[in-house]
Design a protein around this motif. Structure first.
Motif, PDB file in Angstrom:
ATOM      1  N   PRO A  94      29.148  24.784 -19.718  1.00  0.00           N
ATOM      2  CA  PRO A  94      30.262  25.463 -20.390  1.00  0.00           C
ATOM      3  C   PRO A  94      31.539  25.472 -19.543  1.00  0.00           C
ATOM      4  O   PRO A  94      31.479  25.491 -18.319  1.00  0.00           O
ATOM      5  CB  PRO A  94      29.743  26.887 -20.615  1.00  0.00           C
ATOM      6  CG  PRO A  94      28.461  27.010 -19.889  1.00  0.00           C
ATOM      7  CD  PRO A  94      28.052  25.668 -19.388  1.00  0.00           C
ATOM      8  N   HIS A  95      32.644  25.440 -20.235  1.00  0.00           N
ATOM      9  CA  HIS A  95      33.985  25.603 -19.641  1.00  0.00           C
ATOM     10  C   HIS A  95      34.399  24.489 -18.687  1.00  0.00           C
ATOM     11  O   HIS A  95      35.200  24.719 -17.780  1.00  0.00           O
ATOM     12  CB  HIS A  95      34.115  26.960 -18.947  1.00  0.00           C
ATOM     13  CG  HIS A  95      33.751  28.120 -19.810  1.00  0.00           C
ATOM     14  ND1 HIS A  95      34.474  28.460 -20.920  1.00  0.00           N
ATOM     15  CD2 HIS A  95      32.714  28.986 -19.762  1.00  0.00           C
ATOM     16  CE1 HIS A  95      33.916  29.498 -21.513  1.00  0.00           C
ATOM     17  NE2 HIS A  95      32.830  29.831 -20.837  1.00  0.00           N
ATOM     18  N   LYS A  99      34.686  18.259 -21.134  1.00  0.00           N
ATOM     19  CA  LYS A  99      34.387  18.566 -22.539  1.00  0.00           C
ATOM     20  C   LYS A  99      35.629  19.072 -23.257  1.00  0.00           C
ATOM     21  O   LYS A  99      35.868  18.725 -24.417  1.00  0.00           O
ATOM     22  CB  LYS A  99      33.263  19.587 -22.645  1.00  0.00           C
ATOM     23  CG  LYS A  99      32.845  19.837 -24.083  1.00  0.00           C
ATOM     24  CD  LYS A  99      31.606  20.689 -24.172  1.00  0.00           C
ATOM     25  CE  LYS A  99      31.158  20.812 -25.617  1.00  0.00           C
ATOM     26  NZ  LYS A  99      29.875  21.505 -25.717  1.00  0.00           N
ATOM     27  N   ALA A 100      36.432  19.864 -22.569  1.00  0.00           N
ATOM     28  CA  ALA A 100      37.658  20.374 -23.186  1.00  0.00           C
ATOM     29  C   ALA A 100      38.588  19.228 -23.574  1.00  0.00           C
ATOM     30  O   ALA A 100      39.214  19.255 -24.634  1.00  0.00           O
ATOM     31  CB  ALA A 100      38.365  21.338 -22.231  1.00  0.00           C
ATOM     32  N   GLY A 103      36.055  16.486 -26.032  1.00  0.00           N
ATOM     33  CA  GLY A 103      35.518  17.087 -27.242  1.00  0.00           C
ATOM     34  C   GLY A 103      34.051  16.807 -27.498  1.00  0.00           C
ATOM     35  O   GLY A 103      33.296  17.713 -27.802  1.00  0.00           O
ATOM     36  N   ASP A 148      36.444  17.793 -36.658  1.00  0.00           N
ATOM     37  CA  ASP A 148      37.370  18.556 -35.818  1.00  0.00           C
ATOM     38  C   ASP A 148      38.758  18.635 -36.449  1.00  0.00           C
ATOM     39  O   ASP A 148      39.428  19.666 -36.369  1.00  0.00           O
ATOM     40  CB  ASP A 148      37.482  17.934 -34.423  1.00  0.00           C
ATOM     41  CG  ASP A 148      36.231  18.142 -33.578  1.00  0.00           C
ATOM     42  OD1 ASP A 148      35.337  18.908 -33.996  1.00  0.00           O
ATOM     43  OD2 ASP A 148      36.152  17.511 -32.504  1.00  0.00           O
ATOM     44  N   PRO A 153      38.273  23.040 -33.758  1.00  0.00           N
ATOM     45  CA  PRO A 153      37.495  24.004 -32.959  1.00  0.00           C
ATOM     46  C   PRO A 153      38.453  24.874 -32.147  1.00  0.00           C
ATOM     47  O   PRO A 153      39.605  24.491 -31.917  1.00  0.00           O
ATOM     48  CB  PRO A 153      36.656  23.111 -32.049  1.00  0.00           C
ATOM     49  CG  PRO A 153      37.404  21.829 -31.953  1.00  0.00           C
ATOM     50  CD  PRO A 153      38.151  21.685 -33.262  1.00  0.00           C
ATOM     51  N   ARG A 156      39.279  25.050 -26.059  1.00  0.00           N
ATOM     52  CA  ARG A 156      38.223  25.166 -25.050  1.00  0.00           C
ATOM     53  C   ARG A 156      38.839  25.531 -23.712  1.00  0.00           C
ATOM     54  O   ARG A 156      39.679  24.803 -23.187  1.00  0.00           O
ATOM     55  CB  ARG A 156      37.459  23.851 -24.941  1.00  0.00           C
ATOM     56  CG  ARG A 156      36.652  23.530 -26.184  1.00  0.00           C
ATOM     57  CD  ARG A 156      35.899  22.217 -25.995  1.00  0.00           C
ATOM     58  NE  ARG A 156      34.998  21.984 -27.091  1.00  0.00           N
ATOM     59  CZ  ARG A 156      35.210  21.095 -28.059  1.00  0.00           C
ATOM     60  NH1 ARG A 156      36.310  20.372 -28.060  1.00  0.00           N
ATOM     61  NH2 ARG A 156      34.326  20.935 -29.012  1.00  0.00           N
ATOM     62  N   GLU A 157      38.419  26.645 -23.204  1.00  0.00           N
ATOM     63  CA  GLU A 157      38.879  27.088 -21.895  1.00  0.00           C
ATOM     64  C   GLU A 157      38.117  26.309 -20.830  1.00  0.00           C
ATOM     65  O   GLU A 157      36.908  26.114 -20.943  1.00  0.00           O
ATOM     66  CB  GLU A 157      38.587  28.588 -21.748  1.00  0.00           C
ATOM     67  CG  GLU A 157      38.871  29.138 -20.384  1.00  0.00           C
ATOM     68  CD  GLU A 157      38.339  30.556 -20.235  1.00  0.00           C
ATOM     69  OE1 GLU A 157      38.114  30.950 -19.082  1.00  0.00           O
ATOM     70  OE2 GLU A 157      38.150  31.235 -21.245  1.00  0.00           O
ATOM     71  N   SER A 158      38.809  25.805 -19.846  1.00  0.00           N
ATOM     72  CA  SER A 158      38.115  25.097 -18.774  1.00  0.00           C
ATOM     73  C   SER A 158      38.400  25.758 -17.440  1.00  0.00           C
ATOM     74  O   SER A 158      39.451  26.362 -17.237  1.00  0.00           O
ATOM     75  CB  SER A 158      38.521  23.629 -18.742  1.00  0.00           C
ATOM     76  OG  SER A 158      39.881  23.487 -18.443  1.00  0.00           O
TER      77      SER A 158
END
Length: 192
Positions: A94-95, A99-100, A103, A148, A153, A156-158
Motif C-alpha cells: 500500500p501507498h 502503483k500510484a 495504476g 478507471d 479511483p 492514491r497517496e504515496s
C-alpha cells in the motif's frame, strides 16, 4: 499441447470475465455474494492454472521449435524481470508511488514477464503459453484503464518508505526466484 491450451482457456478465461462481461460478473457477485464468487473464481483459476502448467510440462517433452533465440536474449530476460518483479510487488504494497503512478502494476508485470519469455523461448508451446498471457495482459490493462476513466479511483497517496520497501522486496523476490527458485518451480535453470 491441447491440455496446456485447455488450461490456458480456463485460467485466462476466468480472468477475462472482467474484460468481456463485467456487468455479468457484478450481477453474480450480488446474486452469490462476494465471498462465494471469489471462492468459485479462485477454484476455477487454480484448476485452470494447474492444467496449463501440467500441459506446459508435457509440451516440453516433445517440443516443436519455431526458432532458436540467441543467448543474449536470455540476459535481456534477466534484466526485464527486475522491473516485472518490482511492479508485481507494487500491486500489493500500500501507498507506494509505483502503483500510484501506473495504476495497475500487476498487469504491467505480466506483460513484461510474458514478452521477456517470448523473446527467450522458441518452442511453439512457449509461444502459445507466453503469447496467451501477453494478449490477456494487454486486454486486461486496457479494460482496467477504461474502468478507471469511467469511474476514476480516488487519488492514491504515496509514501517514500512504501516505495523504497516495494523496490527492496521486488529486488529480493527477483534474486530468490531467478537464482534459487526458478529451477524448482519451472524445472528449467534461468540460463539453461
Amino acid at each position: 499441447m491441447l491440455i496446456m491450451i485447455l488450461g490456458l482457456l480456463i485460467f485466462l478465461g476466468s480472468h477475462s470475465v472482467r474484460i468481456f462481461a463485467d456487468d455479468w460478473r457484478q450481477a453474480q457477485c450480488e446474486r452469490l455474494g462476494e465471498t462465494t464468487w471469489k471462492l468459485a473464481y479462485s477454484a476455477v483459476s487454480v484448476l485452470g492454472l494447474a492444467i496449463a502448467i501440467w500441459g506446459y510440462g508435457q509440451m516440453r517433452l516433445d517440443p516443436i521449435f519455431v526458432w532458436f533465440p540467441p543467448t543474449g536474449l536470455r540476459h535481456l530476460v534477466l534484466l526485464l524481470m527486475i522491473p516485472a518483479f518490482i511492479m508485481l510487488v507494487a500491486a500489493y504494497v500500500p501507498h507506494n508511488a509505483i502503483k500510484a503512478k501506473l495504476g495497475h502494476p500487476m498487469m504491467l508485470a505480466v506483460k513484461i514477464w510474458a514478452l521477456a519469455h517470448l523473446l527467450a523461448n522458441g518452442r511453439l508451446g512457449d509461444i502459445v503459453f507466453f503469447g496467451a498471457f501477453l494478449v490477456w495482459a494487454i486486454l486486461a490493462f486496457r479494460a482496467a484503464k477504461q474502468r478507471d476513466r469511467a469511474n476514476p479511483p480516488p487519488a492514491r497517496e504515496s509514501r517514500a518508505t512504501a516505495t523504497v520497501l516495494t523496490v527492496v522486496i521486488g529486488l529480493v523476490a527477483y534474486y530468490l526466484f531467478a537464482f534459487h527458485l526458478h529451477v524448482l518451480v519451472t524445472g528449467m535453470p534461468v540460463m539453461g
